[in-house]
Scaffold this motif. Structure first.
Motif, PDB file in Angstrom:
ATOM      1  N   THR A 100      23.128 -39.937  14.145  1.00  0.00           N
ATOM      2  CA  THR A 100      23.267 -41.172  13.369  1.00  0.00           C
ATOM      3  C   THR A 100      22.823 -42.339  14.231  1.00  0.00           C
ATOM      4  OG1 THR A 100      25.117 -40.285  12.102  1.00  0.00           O
ATOM      5  CG2 THR A 100      24.870 -42.669  12.149  1.00  0.00           C
ATOM      6  N   GLU A 101      22.001 -43.200  13.659  1.00  0.00           N
ATOM      7  CA  GLU A 101      21.493 -44.365  14.387  1.00  0.00           C
ATOM      8  C   GLU A 101      21.815 -45.620  13.575  1.00  0.00           C
ATOM      9  OE1 GLU A 101      17.559 -45.351  17.016  1.00  0.00           O
ATOM     10  OE2 GLU A 101      17.265 -44.391  15.066  1.00  0.00           O
ATOM     11  N   TYR A 102      22.394 -46.618  14.271  1.00  0.00           N
ATOM     12  CA  TYR A 102      22.727 -47.884  13.613  1.00  0.00           C
ATOM     13  C   TYR A 102      21.578 -48.869  13.831  1.00  0.00           C
ATOM     14  CZ  TYR A 102      27.427 -45.990  13.249  1.00  0.00           C
ATOM     15  OH  TYR A 102      28.508 -45.198  12.929  1.00  0.00           O
ATOM     16  N   LEU A 103      21.060 -49.391  12.734  1.00  0.00           N
ATOM     17  CA  LEU A 103      19.893 -50.256  12.782  1.00  0.00           C
ATOM     18  C   LEU A 103      20.215 -51.606  12.137  1.00  0.00           C
ATOM     19  CD1 LEU A 103      17.212 -47.618  11.706  1.00  0.00           C
ATOM     20  CD2 LEU A 103      17.753 -48.374  14.028  1.00  0.00           C
ATOM     21  N   PRO A 104      19.481 -52.639  12.530  1.00  0.00           N
ATOM     22  CA  PRO A 104      18.479 -52.650  13.595  1.00  0.00           C
ATOM     23  C   PRO A 104      19.121 -52.650  14.986  1.00  0.00           C
ATOM     24  CG  PRO A 104      18.706 -54.841  12.653  1.00  0.00           C
ATOM     25  CD  PRO A 104      19.571 -53.934  11.826  1.00  0.00           C
ATOM     26  N   ASN A 105      18.455 -51.941  15.905  1.00  0.00           N
ATOM     27  CA  ASN A 105      18.930 -51.895  17.288  1.00  0.00           C
ATOM     28  C   ASN A 105      17.914 -52.526  18.228  1.00  0.00           C
ATOM     29  OD1 ASN A 105      16.872 -50.063  17.336  1.00  0.00           O
ATOM     30  ND2 ASN A 105      18.104 -48.319  18.013  1.00  0.00           N
ATOM     31  N   ASN A 106      17.053 -53.375  17.653  1.00  0.00           N
ATOM     32  CA  ASN A 106      15.916 -53.899  18.410  1.00  0.00           C
ATOM     33  C   ASN A 106      15.762 -55.415  18.266  1.00  0.00           C
ATOM     34  OD1 ASN A 106      15.179 -54.075  15.760  1.00  0.00           O
ATOM     35  ND2 ASN A 106      13.614 -52.505  15.854  1.00  0.00           N
ATOM     36  N   LEU A 107      16.858 -56.112  18.040  1.00  0.00           N
ATOM     37  CA  LEU A 107      16.774 -57.553  17.796  1.00  0.00           C
ATOM     38  C   LEU A 107      16.427 -58.291  19.091  1.00  0.00           C
ATOM     39  CD1 LEU A 107      19.916 -58.008  15.521  1.00  0.00           C
ATOM     40  CD2 LEU A 107      17.527 -57.781  14.811  1.00  0.00           C
ATOM     41  N   LEU A 108      15.435 -59.137  19.006  1.00  0.00           N
ATOM     42  CA  LEU A 108      15.025 -59.954  20.148  1.00  0.00           C
ATOM     43  C   LEU A 108      15.311 -61.409  19.834  1.00  0.00           C
ATOM     44  CD1 LEU A 108      13.529 -60.640  22.799  1.00  0.00           C
ATOM     45  CD2 LEU A 108      11.404 -60.619  21.475  1.00  0.00           C
ATOM     46  N   LEU A 109      16.148 -62.037  20.646  1.00  0.00           N
ATOM     47  CA  LEU A 109      16.447 -63.465  20.491  1.00  0.00           C
ATOM     48  C   LEU A 109      15.931 -64.204  21.716  1.00  0.00           C
ATOM     49  CD1 LEU A 109      19.486 -62.051  19.230  1.00  0.00           C
ATOM     50  CD2 LEU A 109      19.181 -64.308  18.242  1.00  0.00           C
ATOM     51  N   SER A 110      15.061 -65.177  21.487  1.00  0.00           N
ATOM     52  CA  SER A 110      14.485 -65.987  22.558  1.00  0.00           C
ATOM     53  C   SER A 110      15.254 -67.295  22.669  1.00  0.00           C
ATOM     54  CB  SER A 110      13.000 -66.260  22.271  1.00  0.00           C
ATOM     55  OG  SER A 110      12.268 -65.049  22.249  1.00  0.00           O
ATOM     56  N   MET A 111      16.013 -67.439  23.737  1.00  0.00           N
ATOM     57  CA  MET A 111      16.925 -68.579  23.889  1.00  0.00           C
ATOM     58  C   MET A 111      16.218 -69.757  24.545  1.00  0.00           C
ATOM     59  SD  MET A 111      20.766 -68.604  25.491  1.00  0.00           S
ATOM     60  CE  MET A 111      21.586 -68.265  23.940  1.00  0.00           C
ATOM     61  N   PHE A 112      16.531 -70.948  24.099  1.00  0.00           N
ATOM     62  CA  PHE A 112      15.904 -72.155  24.627  1.00  0.00           C
ATOM     63  C   PHE A 112      16.872 -73.310  24.485  1.00  0.00           C
ATOM     64  CE2 PHE A 112      14.957 -71.875  20.147  1.00  0.00           C
ATOM     65  CZ  PHE A 112      15.166 -73.163  19.683  1.00  0.00           C
TER      66      PHE A 112
END
Length: 697
Positions: free
Chosen positions: A254-266
Motif C-alpha cells: 500500500t502506498e499513500y499518495l502523493p508522496n512527492n510534494l515539493l515546496l519551495s520556501m522563500f
C-alpha cells in the motif's frame, strides 16, 4: 583400554583448564554496543483507539527513554492553542492535552525522532501515535520535502500544513488544519487525513499562530492536493545454488499518495517602511535610516535658518534605506543643533506606503575625549593669539623707535604658519584592490574617507613597464570615475589590464580635492597583473534555454562570477585555479537576479538548480573543462553538493558509532557523508523531474 585411558586424560586436562580460567582475575567485557532504539510495549489508550474521551496519552517503552528537543520535534495535529504538556519519566512518555479535544476528529502525535533511549541515545525514527474522538480514524497521508528556493537548502523544523478551506485568503486568516514539521533533511509526512481536497503550505511560523504573515518564510503549491491510496504488487524470486528458480513470492503493498510534494520556501522581503534611526555622526554627517528600500528621505533645514541651498552631499546604498548627508555648509557644521523637517516613506496600517513627515533635531553628542580635545585646542588657540598680540606690540614699539622689526616678523610668521598647518589637512585615498598582484579581471579602485569635490585627471598618470628594456611609458586611461550615483566614496579606473603587465600609478599631491577643500598627498602605487598561463576556464552547455544565468561559487558559496546563458552555453574565462560550484537561475523576468515569489499574485519563486554532486568543477592552471549540464537529470534535493550545504542532516550518535566500527575511523572522508538517497519513491512525480525518477529507485 589404552583408548579409554587417553580419553580420561584429555577430559582431566580440559577440566583443569576450565577451573584455571574460572580462577583467573580479569575485567569482564562490556559486550557489543546497543544500536537498538526503544520499542513501545503498551499505551493508554491503544494506538488507533476510537471514541477517546480522556485528555492524556501514556506510552510505555522497553527501556528508560528521554525526549530530545521536544519543543521543535513533537507536533500534535490538529494544532492546539495551548501546547500540550509532554514529558518523559523512566520508561513512560506522557502527553497531556490542555485544550478540549474536538469531537469526531483524528489526532496525531508525531514524535519524529525525539524519543531516544537514556543510555546510548538510540532514536526511535518517524514514530507517531494516533487516536480518534469519533467512531472512525482517518488514515490517509501525504509527504514531500521543503527546500529553500534561493539555494536548495533543506528547511529543517518548519511547519507544513493542509487547508480544506480552498479560499486564497485562508492561508493568512485561518490556522492550518493538519500540521507536521520537517525533519533534518527537510522531509515531512502529514498523517491521518480525511479524504478531501486540500491546499498545502509550508511556514516558518515565527508567531506560532499557524497563519502566514508577509514577513515569514513560506511556500505554497499552486494545485489542489487530493490524498489517495495506491496498491501494487511486487515479486521476489528465490534461486537454487545452480541458479534455477526455486520460489517466486508475490508481495502486496500500500502506498499513500502523493508522496512527492515539493515546496519551495522563500521570503518576500516585505518590510513595512518606518523611520528606524536618526543620528548625528559627528559635526559633518547626518544619518537617516528607514526599515527597507525606499526613495531617499528629504531634509528641509529649519534652523540654523541661514544656510546654503546646496548644503549636503548624499552617500547611500542602492536601496536608500541608509543615507548619510555630508554637511558642506560651515554654519551647519559649527552648529551643535540642527532642526529639520524630515520627509520619508512610511507604510500605514492599511498596508499603503505614503510620504510621512517628522520634525527631527540632530544634536551633536560630544564624548568626554572630544570635550577634552576641544578644550585643549581652545586653550592652545588662546595662547597663540596672546603670543601674536605680544609680538605685535613689540613690533609697534620697534617701528616707533626706528628699529628693524625683522626678527619679530619672522616669529609672527612662524606662529601663523603653524596655525595654518594645523588647520589645513589632507584626506585619505587608499587602493581598494589589496596586494601588489592583480587578476586580469580586477580593476583599479580607490576608497576615499570624504566625498570628492574635484579631480584633476592630468595629475593622475598610469605607466606600464616595457618588458624588454624596463622603461616606463604612459597608458591612456578614462581617469578616476565614481562607482555609482550615491556610492561617492568609491572610485575606479574602468579599463582592461593586460596580462603580465607591470604598472605604476602616480597621483600627484592636490590631484583630488574633497568637499572641505582638503587635498591628497602624493602617492605611487605599483602592481603587476597575473599571466594568462596561471588561469583556467569552464564551459557549460546547459538545457535551460537562454533566459537564465549561471553563478560560479566558491567553497563558501560566495558568488565569484556571473554569466548569462547564450545559445545554450555559458563560459567563464580567466579563473583562478580552485574548486568551483555552479548555480543556475531561470531568470523569468530577465532582470539579472533571483526573485522571490508572491502568494497574493500566485507567483512562485524563480527556479534554481545546482551543477550536481558528485561531478566537480575543478580548475587547474592552463587547463579548461567543458561539461554538459542537464538541469533536470538529478532530482532537486540531490543536486546541491554536501560540501557547500549549510543545513546538513544531523549525524546521529549510533550512525557515527556504526561507521567507526565498520571503517575503524569515524573521520574517514566519504564523498556522501550522509548517505543521501533522495526523498520518496517517486519524488516530484508530475513535474519536471518525472522522467528521471528511474535513477532514484
Amino acid at each position: 583400554m589404552r583408548l579409554r585411558r587417553l580419553t580420561y586424560v584429555l577430559l582431566a586436562l580440559a577440566a583443569g583448564l576450565l577451573l584455571w580460567s574460572c580462577a583467573s582475575i580479569g575485567s569482564p567485557e562490556g559486550g557489543p554496543r546497543d544500536y537498538t532504539p526503544p520499542a513501545v510495549t503498551k499505551s493508554d489508550p491503544k494506538p488507533g483507539t476510537v471514541n477517546f474521551k480522556g485528555n492524556k496519552v501514556k506510552i510505555n517503552f522497553d527501556e528508560v527513554v528521554t525526549l530530545n528537543d521536544q519543543q521543535k520535534k513533537v507536533v500534535v495535529s490538529p494544532a492546539q492553542k495551548n501546547q500540550p504538556t509532554i514529558k518523559s519519566l523512566g520508561k513512560t512518555v506522557t502527553v497531556e492535552f490542555n485544550d478540549p479535544l474536538l469531537p469526531n476528529t483524528t489526532y496525531t502525535i508525531d514524535f519524529s525522532d525525539a524519543v531516544q533511549d537514556n543510555n546510548e541515545g538510540n532514536r526511535l525514527e518517524n514514530y507517531s501515535f494516533a487516536f480518534s474522538t469519533g467512531d472512525s480514524i482517518d488514515t490517509l497521508q501525504v509527504s514531500g520535502i521543503v527546500l529553500r528556493a534561493s539555494d536548495l537548502e533543506p528547511m529543517q523544523g518548519v511547519v507544513v500544513g493542509l487547508q480544506s478551506n480552498l479560499a486564497d485568503s485562508a492561508f493568512t486568516t485561518v490556522p492550518l488544519e493538519r500540521i507536521s514539521r520537517t525533519n533534518d533533511k527537510g522531509q515531512f509526512t502529514i498523517r491521518n487525513l480525511k479524504p478531501g481536497r486540500y491546499h498545502v503550505f509550508a511556514l516558518n511560523d515565527l508567531d506560532n499562530n499557524y497563519m502566514m504573515s508577509r514577513n515569514e518564510d513560506y511556500a505554497f503549491i499552486d494545485s489542489i492536493v487530493v490524498p489517495r491510496v495506491a496498491r501494487f504488487t511486487s515479486q521476489d524470486t528465490v534461486f537454487t545454488f545452480d541458479r534455477r528458480v526455486d520460489t517466486v513470492f508475490t508481495g502486496h503493498h500500500t502506498e499513500y499518495l502523493p508522496n512527492n510534494l515539493l515546496l519551495s520556501m522563500f521570503n518576500e522581503r516585505y518590510t513595512p517602511l518606518y523611520l528606524k534611526k536618526t543620528e548625528r555622526l559627528g559635526r559633518n554627517k547626518l544619518l537617516v535610516q528607514v526599515s527597507g528600500p525606499c526613495t531617499p528621505p528629504r531634509l528641509d533645514i529649519l534652523s540654523p535658518a541661514v544656510h546654503d541651498k546646496d548644503w549636503y552631499c548624499l552617500q547611500s546604498r542602492a536601496t536608500n534605506d541608509s543615507c548619510v548627508y555630508w554637511l558642506t555648509d560651515s554654519s551647519l557644521i559649527k552648529s551643535d543643533s540642527i532642526m529639520v523637517d524630515l520627509y520619508y516613506d512610511k507604510t500605514g496600517p492599511d498596508g499603503v506606503t505614503a510620504q510621512a513627515h517628522d520634525t527631527v533635531n540632530f544634536v551633536l553628542k560630544k564624548s568626554t575625549a572630544e570635550l577634552k580635545r576641544l578644550k585643549e585646542e581652545a586653550k592652545e588657540k588662546e595662547n597663540m593669539e596672546k603670543d601674536l598680540r605680544r609680538l605685535q606690540e613689540q613690533r609697534d614699539k620697534l617701528v616707533a623707535a626706528g628699529k628693524d622689526p625683522t626678527e619679530v616678523d619672522l616669529n609672527m610668521a612662524a606662529i601663523r604658519k603653524k596655525e595654518h598647518e594645523k588647520a589645513a589637512t589632507t584626506f585619505k585615498m587608499a587602493m581598494a584592490t589589496k596586494g601588489s598582484m592583480l587578476e586580469v579581471t580586477d580593476s583599479i579602485a580607490f576608497d576615499f574617507d570624504t566625498p570628492v569635490k574635484h579631480i584633476d585627471q592630468s595629475r593622475i598618470r598610469l605607466d606600464v613597464m616595457d618588458p624588454v628594456d624596463s622603461t616606463w611609458s604612459a597608458v591612456a586611461t578614462p581617469g578616476l570615475q565614481v562607482a555609482g550615483p550615491y556610492d561617492i566614496l568609491h572610485y575606479t579606473v574602468p579599463m582592461r589590464l593586460e596580462p603580465e603587465g607591470v604598472y605604476r600609478l602616480t597621483v600627484d599631491s592636490a590631484a583630488v580635492a574633497s568637499i572641505y577643500n582638503y587635498v591628497n598627498d602624493s602617492a605611487q602605487f605599483n602592481f603587476s597583473v597575473r599571466s594568462l598561463d596561471e588561469y583556467g576556464y569552464i564551459v557549460l552547455h546547459v538545457n535551460s534555454g537562454d533566459k537564465a544565468f549561471v553563478e560560479l561559487l566558491d567553497g563558501s558559496e560566495k558568488v565569484v562570477r556571473t554569466a548569462r546563458v547564450q545559445q545554450g552555453t555559458v563560459r567563464f574565462d580567466n579563473l583562478v585555479p580552485a574548486q568551483y560550484y555552479a548555480r543556475l537561475v531561470i531568470d523569468s523576468n530577465g532582470n539579472g537576479k533571483w526573485d522571490a515569489g508572491d502568494y497574493a499574485r500566485h507567483l512562485q519563486p524563480e527556479e534554481v538548480y545546482y551543477f550536481p554532486w558528485p561531478a566537480k568543477l575543478k580548475v587547474r592552471k592552463s587547463w579548461g573543462m567543458e561539461e554538459s549540464w542537464n538541469i533536470y537529470e538529478v532530482a532537486l534535493d540531490l543536486q546541491k553538493p554536501d560540501k557547500i550545504k549549510r543545513n546538513k542532516p544531523e549525524v546521529k550518535k549510533d550512525s557515527l558509532e556504526k561507521k567507526k566500527n565498520s571503517t575503524g575511523d569515524e573521520n574517514q572522508d566519504n564523498d556522501d557523508e550522509f548517505n543521501s538517497t533522495g526523498f520518496g519513491r517517486n519524488t516530484y512525480s508530475g513535474n519536471k523531474y518525472t522522467d528521471y525518477q528511474k535513477n532514484r529507485r
